[in-house]
Design a protein around this motif. Structure first.
Motif, short mmCIF file in Angstrom:
data_model
loop_
_atom_site.label_atom_id
_atom_site.label_comp_id
_atom_site.label_asym_id
_atom_site.label_seq_id
_atom_site.Cartn_x
_atom_site.Cartn_y
_atom_site.Cartn_z
N ALA A 1 7.51 -0.59 -14.90
CA ALA A 1 8.73 -1.21 -15.05
C ALA A 1 9.57 -2.36 -13.61
O ALA A 1 8.15 -1.72 -12.53
N CYS A 2 10.06 -3.05 -13.49
CA CYS A 2 10.39 -4.13 -12.25
C CYS A 2 11.42 -4.14 -12.06
O CYS A 2 12.43 -5.19 -13.75
N ASP A 3 12.52 -4.14 -10.97
CA ASP A 3 13.35 -4.62 -11.23
C ASP A 3 13.94 -5.01 -9.32
O ASP A 3 13.61 -4.74 -8.49
N LEU A 4 14.04 -6.42 -9.03
CA LEU A 4 13.37 -7.08 -8.73
C LEU A 4 14.84 -6.92 -7.32
O LEU A 4 14.23 -7.41 -5.95
N ASN A 5 15.91 -5.83 -7.76
CA ASN A 5 16.85 -5.95 -7.22
C ASN A 5 16.82 -4.54 -6.40
O ASN A 5 16.94 -4.08 -5.38
N ASN A 6 15.92 -3.69 -6.45
CA ASN A 6 15.66 -2.89 -6.51
C ASN A 6 13.96 -2.80 -5.40
O ASN A 6 12.39 -2.25 -6.11
N PRO A 7 13.94 -3.34 -4.69
CA PRO A 7 12.73 -3.51 -3.87
C PRO A 7 11.35 -2.33 -3.57
O PRO A 7 12.51 -1.60 -3.10
N GLY A 8 10.16 -2.00 -2.83
CA GLY A 8 9.65 -1.34 -2.25
C GLY A 8 9.87 0.74 -2.87
O GLY A 8 10.01 1.09 -2.20
N SER A 9 10.54 0.76 -3.91
CA SER A 9 10.45 1.66 -4.53
C SER A 9 9.36 1.23 -6.10
O SER A 9 9.83 2.57 -7.11
N ARG A 10 8.35 1.35 -6.16
CA ARG A 10 7.74 1.24 -8.09
C ARG A 10 6.78 1.56 -6.79
O ARG A 10 5.56 2.52 -6.60
N VAL A 11 6.70 3.25 -8.57
CA VAL A 11 5.22 4.44 -8.46
C VAL A 11 5.22 4.12 -9.45
O VAL A 11 5.64 4.03 -11.21
N LEU A 12 3.75 4.30 -9.44
CA LEU A 12 2.94 4.02 -10.99
C LEU A 12 2.17 5.18 -11.29
O LEU A 12 1.46 5.95 -9.96
N VAL B 1 0.68 4.93 -6.07
CA VAL B 1 0.11 5.48 -6.96
C VAL B 1 0.31 7.11 -7.29
O VAL B 1 -0.68 7.08 -5.90
N LEU B 2 -0.08 7.57 -7.73
CA LEU B 2 0.29 9.23 -8.04
C LEU B 2 -1.23 9.53 -8.65
O LEU B 2 -0.72 9.58 -10.31
N ALA B 3 -1.79 9.52 -8.63
CA ALA B 3 -3.25 9.81 -9.73
C ALA B 3 -3.24 11.58 -9.92
O ALA B 3 -3.88 12.36 -8.66
N HIS B 4 -2.59 12.03 -11.03
CA HIS B 4 -2.79 13.48 -11.29
C HIS B 4 -3.94 14.24 -11.89
O HIS B 4 -4.43 13.32 -13.11
N MET B 5 -4.39 15.04 -11.16
CA MET B 5 -5.53 15.83 -11.72
C MET B 5 -6.64 15.35 -11.67
O MET B 5 -6.80 14.22 -11.18
N PRO B 6 -7.74 16.17 -11.11
CA PRO B 6 -9.61 15.48 -11.43
C PRO B 6 -9.67 14.33 -11.54
O PRO B 6 -10.64 13.86 -11.02
N SER B 7 -9.09 14.94 -12.73
CA SER B 7 -9.36 13.57 -14.33
C SER B 7 -10.47 12.52 -13.62
O SER B 7 -10.24 11.09 -14.22
N SER B 8 -9.07 11.98 -13.25
CA SER B 8 -7.88 10.44 -12.64
C SER B 8 -8.56 10.37 -12.02
O SER B 8 -8.87 8.55 -11.98
N TYR B 9 -9.36 11.13 -10.83
CA TYR B 9 -9.23 10.47 -9.19
C TYR B 9 -10.32 9.27 -9.56
O TYR B 9 -10.51 7.97 -8.77
N PRO B 10 -11.67 10.01 -10.14
CA PRO B 10 -12.07 7.99 -10.10
C PRO B 10 -12.19 7.01 -10.51
O PRO B 10 -12.29 6.10 -10.22
N TYR B 11 -11.51 6.98 -11.78
CA TYR B 11 -11.08 6.08 -12.55
C TYR B 11 -10.01 5.09 -11.54
O TYR B 11 -9.76 4.40 -11.76
N ARG C 1 -4.07 -5.73 -2.57
CA ARG C 1 -3.09 -5.17 -3.09
C ARG C 1 -3.30 -4.36 -1.24
O ARG C 1 -3.16 -2.98 -1.56
N PRO C 2 -3.29 -4.48 -0.28
CA PRO C 2 -3.63 -3.94 0.38
C PRO C 2 -1.97 -3.59 1.45
O PRO C 2 -2.37 -2.29 2.19
N ASP C 3 -1.21 -3.14 1.09
CA ASP C 3 -0.16 -2.22 1.15
C ASP C 3 0.08 -1.04 -0.13
O ASP C 3 1.04 0.22 0.27
N LEU C 4 -0.56 -0.61 -0.86
CA LEU C 4 -0.76 0.08 -2.05
C LEU C 4 -1.33 1.64 -1.02
O LEU C 4 -2.69 1.35 -0.22
N ARG C 5 -0.94 2.15 -1.51
CA ARG C 5 -1.00 3.73 -0.91
C ARG C 5 -0.98 4.89 -2.75
O ARG C 5 -0.30 4.51 -3.58
N ILE C 6 -2.25 5.19 -2.26
CA ILE C 6 -3.20 5.86 -3.93
C ILE C 6 -2.42 7.59 -3.37
O ILE C 6 -3.39 7.97 -2.19
N MET C 7 -1.80 9.06 -3.69
CA MET C 7 -2.20 9.99 -3.64
C MET C 7 -3.00 10.65 -4.57
O MET C 7 -2.42 9.92 -5.60
#
Length: 461
Positions: free
Chosen positions: A149-160, A283-293, A305-311
């Motif tokens: 998903a990409c909306d150039l008019n809506n920066p700063g709100s991209r969630v994976l 990035v929201l990694a859901h459940m333990p099986s996805s953490y290592p990946y 991607r130095p500004d990326l935040r991962i939860m």
């Protein structure tokens, strides 16, 4: 089409009667490829077609067509029916080209592709033209939902939102992820959902149609991303000094390498490639099986991607998800890496504050409480209509331990005799759980209701 394969899903082709009158029926001498053969004849007869941007069928992988010997033989028959007798060497290359950038994993360099075109030209100019067209199509930029998903008019709100499995899976974590994606989308975030199970199809729970769902382990995504950054390599020294006393396990370099070789490194590289190639804020990694990946190669990801935040999002008790034998993991090394990679996350999302004490002490400072979203409205029931009822909803599987719930409720009945226990669900322990209920039936008022579709009516009763 002869080299690239049948376009679209042959199970969902609709043709008018006039088309069959013009093209003729299926040639039943083809055991597996009669539909493929018919579509080729239709196009050669000048029949036009168009695609429908609509899902009308979801099917599992497998089936009779996965009989490879018959498939190969009938593919060759189709090619030779249209281009004449082929040498074994040329046919093998053409057959591989059909799966170039597909889940068979065949890879050709540009030089090899040119050699195939030249060899096809020696056979016939017509075949060379077809092969060149296939190469052009296979090398074209990827389109459609391959793009997040990409909306150039809506920066700063991209969630994976990342899971290991999603397509067709009806688990609790999958439902939470879908509801979280839908809620964030409704709030204006640009949401993409990423999984890596290798199963095509729609999620079991309804995902908003404007949210791309990408399964990175199926074509065309798989072949594209596994070529992008396949040189990335983790370092055992990053993990070897970590200790988790509750696991009662100390990792070795040999165990680490075995774990990597069991497709974990391949998956981590795929996820890393995706995160390097596309820009996200969170990035929201859901459940333990996805953490290592998501986190195994995060130092490479953050270099791009130095500004990326991962939860790392956890939606159950940490003591159960990380330490219980009832929660599946491939090996002790797999359990270790699920915990170890958490050290690389920016935040760890917990469902309740009480869960913080169950986390390793070194990780507690980065834990935050993140309640689950729910799309179902909360209703207030008048006191006179309220019933003292405990409702348990979930899969009837060993890890859910319904027997303990029933035993606990038996003791609860002695103090609160006017309360009821209702269990809703389905699964492998359906029959077993009925037997357990029968053991305590005289001491508790318990009802066992299979299948979720009856739940709403029961709640409203």
């Amino acid at each position: 089409m002869l080299v690239q394969g049948i376009p679209g899903g042959h199970e969902t082709i609709f043709a008018r009667r006039i088309v069959y009158d013009r093209v003729g029926p299926y040639d039943l001498s083809y055991r597996l490829a009669a539909d493929y053969h018919w579509v080729i004849r239709a196009f050669k007869a000048g029949i036009s077609a168009r695609g429908m941007a609509k899902t009308i069928l979801v099917m599992a992988a497998g089936g009779t067509s996965f009989n490879q010997d018959t498939e190969v033989r009938e593919n060759r028959r189709l090619l030779e029916e249209n281009f004449g007798k082929l040498s074994d060497n040329l046919f093998e290359k053409l057959y591989d080209l059909k799966f170039y950038r597909n889940w068979h994993g065949c890879k050709y360099s540009d030089r090899q592709l040119i050699e195939i075109i030249n060899e096809a030209r020696k056979h016939s100019p017509e075949l060379a033209g077809v092969v060149a067209k296939v190469v052009d199509l296979r090398k074209a930029p990827l389109k459609g939902n391959i793009q997040p998903a990409c909306d150039l008019n809506n920066p700063g709100s991209r969630v994976l939102i990342v899971l290991t499995y999603l397509s067709g899976v009806n688990g609790g974590a999958e439902r939470i992820a879908i509801e979280q994606a839908n809620e964030l989308h409704a709030r204006g975030y640009q949401v993409t959902v990423l999984s890596g199970s290798g199963y095509a199809g729609q999620p079991y729970y309804r995902l908003h149609p404007d949210i791309p769902h990408i399964d990175i382990a199926i074509p065309p995504y798989k072949s594209y991303y596994e070529r992008r950054h396949n040189e990335l390599q983790p370092d055992f020294d990053m993990w070897k000094d970590l200790h988790f006393s509750e696991l009662k396990y100390e990792p070795t370099k040999e165990d680490f390498q075995k774990w990597l070789d069991a497709a974990h490194l391949w998956r981590a590289r795929m996820y890393a490639s995706f995160l390097i190639e596309h820009e996200f804020d969170l990035v929201l990694a859901h459940m333990p099986s996805s953490y290592p990946y998501v986190l195994l190669l995060d130092h490479h990801i953050r270099a791009h991607r130095p500004d990326l935040r991962i939860m790392a999002a956890l939606h159950n008790a940490p003591s159960f998800k990380f330490y219980s034998a009832d929660y599946p993991a491939e090996s002790d090394m797999d359990r270790f890496m699920r915990l170890a990679t958490l050290r690389r996350s920016d935040r760890i999302g917990l469902l309740f504050e009480q869960f913080r004490a169950q986390m390793p002490s070194a990780l507690r400072d980065r834990c935050v409480v993140v309640p689950d979203f729910t799309t179902h409205p909360v209703r207030t029931i008048a006191p006179e209509r309220r019933k003292k009822r405990i409702i348990a909803v979930g899969r009837l599987a060993p890890q859910k331990d319904h027997a303990t719930l029933l035993k606990a409720f038996r003791h609860l009945q002695g103090v609160f005799p006017d309360w009821e226990l209702h269990i809703y669900g389905e699964g492998s322990l359906h029959v077993t759980s009925r037997k357990v209920v029968g053991l305590f039936l005289e001491q508790l008022r318990s009802e066992f209701v299979p299948v979720l579709h009856r739940l709403q009516g029961r709640l409203a009763a």
